[in-house]
Every structure is written in structure tokens, then in C-alpha cells.
Scaffold this motif. Structure first.
Motif, PDB file in Angstrom:
ATOM      1  N   GLY A 166      -9.073  -8.191   3.026  1.00  0.00           N
ATOM      2  CA  GLY A 166      -8.853  -9.615   3.247  1.00  0.00           C
ATOM      3  C   GLY A 166     -10.121 -10.413   2.949  1.00  0.00           C
ATOM      4  O   GLY A 166     -11.092  -9.905   2.390  1.00  0.00           O
ATOM      5  N   GLU A 167     -10.108 -11.645   3.347  1.00  0.00           N
ATOM      6  CA  GLU A 167     -11.268 -12.499   3.122  1.00  0.00           C
ATOM      7  C   GLU A 167     -12.412 -12.094   4.046  1.00  0.00           C
ATOM      8  O   GLU A 167     -12.204 -11.582   5.137  1.00  0.00           O
ATOM      9  CB  GLU A 167     -10.903 -13.952   3.396  1.00  0.00           C
ATOM     10  CG  GLU A 167      -9.902 -14.531   2.430  1.00  0.00           C
ATOM     11  CD  GLU A 167      -9.617 -15.992   2.732  1.00  0.00           C
ATOM     12  OE1 GLU A 167     -10.334 -16.585   3.555  1.00  0.00           O
ATOM     13  OE2 GLU A 167      -8.666 -16.507   2.141  1.00  0.00           O
ATOM     14  N   ALA A 168     -13.624 -12.360   3.591  1.00  0.00           N
ATOM     15  CA  ALA A 168     -14.800 -12.101   4.415  1.00  0.00           C
ATOM     16  C   ALA A 168     -14.859 -13.141   5.526  1.00  0.00           C
ATOM     17  O   ALA A 168     -14.520 -14.303   5.331  1.00  0.00           O
ATOM     18  CB  ALA A 168     -16.061 -12.161   3.565  1.00  0.00           C
ATOM     19  N   SER A 169     -15.278 -12.708   6.694  1.00  0.00           N
ATOM     20  CA  SER A 169     -15.350 -13.623   7.828  1.00  0.00           C
ATOM     21  C   SER A 169     -16.800 -13.787   8.258  1.00  0.00           C
ATOM     22  O   SER A 169     -17.659 -12.965   7.944  1.00  0.00           O
ATOM     23  CB  SER A 169     -14.507 -13.093   8.991  1.00  0.00           C
ATOM     24  OG  SER A 169     -14.937 -11.801   9.338  1.00  0.00           O
ATOM     25  N   CYS A 170     -17.061 -14.861   8.939  1.00  0.00           N
ATOM     26  CA  CYS A 170     -18.377 -15.174   9.530  1.00  0.00           C
ATOM     27  C   CYS A 170     -19.466 -15.385   8.482  1.00  0.00           C
ATOM     28  O   CYS A 170     -20.649 -15.137   8.739  1.00  0.00           O
ATOM     29  CB  CYS A 170     -18.809 -14.080  10.509  1.00  0.00           C
ATOM     30  SG  CYS A 170     -17.632 -13.788  11.823  1.00  0.00           S
ATOM     31  N   ALA A 183      -9.342  -9.841  15.851  1.00  0.00           N
ATOM     32  CA  ALA A 183      -8.225 -10.376  15.064  1.00  0.00           C
ATOM     33  C   ALA A 183      -7.735  -9.359  14.041  1.00  0.00           C
ATOM     34  O   ALA A 183      -6.529  -9.201  13.835  1.00  0.00           O
ATOM     35  CB  ALA A 183      -8.647 -11.663  14.360  1.00  0.00           C
ATOM     36  N   ALA A 184      -8.656  -8.624  13.416  1.00  0.00           N
ATOM     37  CA  ALA A 184      -8.264  -7.604  12.435  1.00  0.00           C
ATOM     38  C   ALA A 184      -7.524  -6.459  13.112  1.00  0.00           C
ATOM     39  O   ALA A 184      -6.561  -5.916  12.562  1.00  0.00           O
ATOM     40  CB  ALA A 184      -9.499  -7.081  11.707  1.00  0.00           C
ATOM     41  N   LYS A 185      -7.963  -6.083  14.313  1.00  0.00           N
ATOM     42  CA  LYS A 185      -7.291  -5.001  15.030  1.00  0.00           C
ATOM     43  C   LYS A 185      -5.890  -5.426  15.438  1.00  0.00           C
ATOM     44  O   LYS A 185      -4.936  -4.652  15.302  1.00  0.00           O
ATOM     45  CB  LYS A 185      -8.096  -4.609  16.262  1.00  0.00           C
ATOM     46  CG  LYS A 185      -7.528  -3.419  16.989  1.00  0.00           C
ATOM     47  CD  LYS A 185      -8.390  -3.001  18.153  1.00  0.00           C
ATOM     48  CE  LYS A 185      -7.767  -1.808  18.850  1.00  0.00           C
ATOM     49  NZ  LYS A 185      -8.543  -1.394  20.011  1.00  0.00           N
ATOM     50  N   ASN A 186      -5.734  -6.655  15.933  1.00  0.00           N
ATOM     51  CA  ASN A 186      -4.412  -7.152  16.295  1.00  0.00           C
ATOM     52  C   ASN A 186      -3.502  -7.243  15.082  1.00  0.00           C
ATOM     53  O   ASN A 186      -2.309  -6.944  15.163  1.00  0.00           O
ATOM     54  CB  ASN A 186      -4.516  -8.517  16.973  1.00  0.00           C
ATOM     55  CG  ASN A 186      -5.109  -8.434  18.357  1.00  0.00           C
ATOM     56  OD1 ASN A 186      -5.083  -7.384  18.984  1.00  0.00           O
ATOM     57  ND2 ASN A 186      -5.673  -9.530  18.818  1.00  0.00           N
ATOM     58  N   LYS A 187      -4.062  -7.637  13.967  1.00  0.00           N
ATOM     59  CA  LYS A 187      -3.265  -7.759  12.743  1.00  0.00           C
ATOM     60  C   LYS A 187      -2.816  -6.389  12.252  1.00  0.00           C
ATOM     61  O   LYS A 187      -1.676  -6.216  11.834  1.00  0.00           O
ATOM     62  CB  LYS A 187      -4.077  -8.463  11.656  1.00  0.00           C
ATOM     63  CG  LYS A 187      -3.297  -8.734  10.400  1.00  0.00           C
ATOM     64  CD  LYS A 187      -4.140  -9.480   9.381  1.00  0.00           C
ATOM     65  CE  LYS A 187      -3.363  -9.718   8.112  1.00  0.00           C
ATOM     66  NZ  LYS A 187      -4.187 -10.348   7.083  1.00  0.00           N
ATOM     67  N   SER A 188      -3.698  -5.383  12.309  1.00  0.00           N
ATOM     68  CA  SER A 188      -3.328  -4.046  11.835  1.00  0.00           C
ATOM     69  C   SER A 188      -2.330  -3.383  12.787  1.00  0.00           C
ATOM     70  O   SER A 188      -1.449  -2.649  12.347  1.00  0.00           O
ATOM     71  CB  SER A 188      -4.568  -3.165  11.679  1.00  0.00           C
ATOM     72  OG  SER A 188      -5.143  -2.911  12.950  1.00  0.00           O
ATOM     73  N   ASP A 189      -2.453  -3.637  14.084  1.00  0.00           N
ATOM     74  CA  ASP A 189      -1.488  -3.094  15.039  1.00  0.00           C
ATOM     75  C   ASP A 189      -0.137  -3.790  14.913  1.00  0.00           C
ATOM     76  O   ASP A 189       0.911  -3.165  15.061  1.00  0.00           O
ATOM     77  CB  ASP A 189      -1.996  -3.254  16.476  1.00  0.00           C
ATOM     78  CG  ASP A 189      -3.165  -2.336  16.774  1.00  0.00           C
ATOM     79  OD1 ASP A 189      -3.384  -1.382  16.000  1.00  0.00           O
ATOM     80  OD2 ASP A 189      -3.868  -2.585  17.776  1.00  0.00           O
ATOM     81  N   VAL A 217     -18.367 -12.169  14.898  1.00  0.00           N
ATOM     82  CA  VAL A 217     -18.008 -10.819  14.441  1.00  0.00           C
ATOM     83  C   VAL A 217     -17.038 -10.165  15.418  1.00  0.00           C
ATOM     84  O   VAL A 217     -16.053  -9.530  14.995  1.00  0.00           O
ATOM     85  CB  VAL A 217     -19.279  -9.958  14.264  1.00  0.00           C
ATOM     86  CG1 VAL A 217     -18.939  -8.492  14.074  1.00  0.00           C
ATOM     87  CG2 VAL A 217     -20.092 -10.461  13.089  1.00  0.00           C
ATOM     88  N   LYS A 218     -17.273 -10.304  16.719  1.00  0.00           N
ATOM     89  CA  LYS A 218     -16.359  -9.724  17.712  1.00  0.00           C
ATOM     90  C   LYS A 218     -14.968 -10.330  17.611  1.00  0.00           C
ATOM     91  O   LYS A 218     -13.958  -9.611  17.681  1.00  0.00           O
ATOM     92  CB  LYS A 218     -16.915  -9.920  19.124  1.00  0.00           C
ATOM     93  CG  LYS A 218     -18.083  -9.024  19.439  1.00  0.00           C
ATOM     94  CD  LYS A 218     -18.607  -9.279  20.838  1.00  0.00           C
ATOM     95  CE  LYS A 218     -19.866  -8.481  21.100  1.00  0.00           C
ATOM     96  NZ  LYS A 218     -20.440  -8.758  22.422  1.00  0.00           N
ATOM     97  N   THR A 277     -24.340 -16.528  18.152  1.00  0.00           N
ATOM     98  CA  THR A 277     -23.188 -17.143  17.490  1.00  0.00           C
ATOM     99  C   THR A 277     -22.591 -16.193  16.458  1.00  0.00           C
ATOM    100  O   THR A 277     -21.368 -16.036  16.372  1.00  0.00           O
ATOM    101  CB  THR A 277     -23.604 -18.458  16.799  1.00  0.00           C
ATOM    102  OG1 THR A 277     -24.231 -19.312  17.751  1.00  0.00           O
ATOM    103  CG2 THR A 277     -22.412 -19.154  16.185  1.00  0.00           C
ATOM    104  N   PHE A 278     -23.451 -15.530  15.690  1.00  0.00           N
ATOM    105  CA  PHE A 278     -22.976 -14.585  14.683  1.00  0.00           C
ATOM    106  C   PHE A 278     -22.255 -13.403  15.324  1.00  0.00           C
ATOM    107  O   PHE A 278     -21.182 -12.987  14.875  1.00  0.00           O
ATOM    108  CB  PHE A 278     -24.148 -14.115  13.817  1.00  0.00           C
ATOM    109  CG  PHE A 278     -23.774 -13.058  12.830  1.00  0.00           C
ATOM    110  CD1 PHE A 278     -22.955 -13.361  11.748  1.00  0.00           C
ATOM    111  CD2 PHE A 278     -24.228 -11.760  12.969  1.00  0.00           C
ATOM    112  CE1 PHE A 278     -22.601 -12.382  10.832  1.00  0.00           C
ATOM    113  CE2 PHE A 278     -23.887 -10.787  12.070  1.00  0.00           C
ATOM    114  CZ  PHE A 278     -23.070 -11.089  10.991  1.00  0.00           C
TER     115      PHE A 278
END
Length: 122
Positions: free
Chosen positions: A46-50, A88-94, A82-83, A77-78
Motif C-alpha cells: 500500500g501507500e507509505a505512511s508517516c 491500521a494495517a493489522k486491522n486491515k489484514s485481519d 508509526v504505531k 510524533t513520528f
């Protein structure tokens, strides 16, 4: 003029596909059946985040000669960004086993092995 060309192409294709001595003229190189496995390719990322938080952090480091103590606010802040992105990536993959309407290659292979194709031509 274009209609004549289309008619000529259709006639040629019908001639090549017509039965000659009981056998079709065109022969496939392989059997016309699907395999029971799919190539195991990685799905697109997906797109890069942060990115903005990272660039702000690097600009702060450059201004302060890479002293972490002076850029603690930007570092925090960074890390929070990242967290949040990892959660969000874990929720999306699940939540979703498909990406862009496609099955994951491993899942497609297990389904194809569960329901194999006939090897003989119909």
C-alpha cells in the motif's frame, strides 16, 4: 473498406478453425485446463505512511546537528504515527483476506487443490 477487412479476417479464422479430416487445424500447445496451483507472487504494498512526520524529524535533526534531545517532540510524533499505521494495517489484514478484489495466492492455491480440475479435455 474496414468492413471488408473484418469480413476477410473472420473468413480466415473460420477456415483455420474448421474441421479438416475430422480434426481442427489449430492445435493448442498445452491441454486446455487450469492448473491446480497459482504462482506465489507477493501482493502490492500500500501507500507509505508517516512520510511527513519522518521528513519533519529529519529536518529537525539536520537543524540541531542530530541531537535527539532537541527533537524529542518530533520523535514522539513520528513514533505515535508509526504505531497508528501498524495498528491500521493489522486491522486491515485481519479484516480482509483479499486485496483489490483478488484472492491471496496461497488461498487461491488451497481452493484449487481442494477442487481440482479434470485433466482430460472435454
Amino acid at each position: 473498406m474496414a468492413a471488408q477487412g473484418a469480413v476477410q479476417i473472420q473468413e480466415k479464422v473460420s477456415r483455420l478453425l474448421s474441421r479438416h479430416n475430422g480434426k481442427p487445424v489449430l492445435k493448442p500447445n498445452r491441454t486446455l485446463s487450469l492448473r491446480d496451483a497459482v504462482a506465489n507472487r507477493k501482493l502490492q504494498k500500500g501507500e507509505a505512511s508517516c512520510i511527513t512526520e519522518m521528513s519533519v524529524l529529519m529536518a529537525c535533526w539536520k537543524l540541531n546537528h542530530f541531537v535527539d534531545g532537541l527533537c524529542s517532540n518530533e520523535i514522539n510524533t513520528f513514533y505515535t504515527c508509526v504505531k497508528e499505521a501498524q495498528a491500521a494495517a493489522k486491522n486491515k489484514s485481519d479484516h480482509n483476506s483479499t486485496q483489490g478484489g483478488r484472492l491471496h495466492p496461497k488461498l487461491a492455491t488451497t481452493l484449487l487443490k481442494r477442487y481440482p480440475n479434470l485433466r482430460s479435455e472435454v
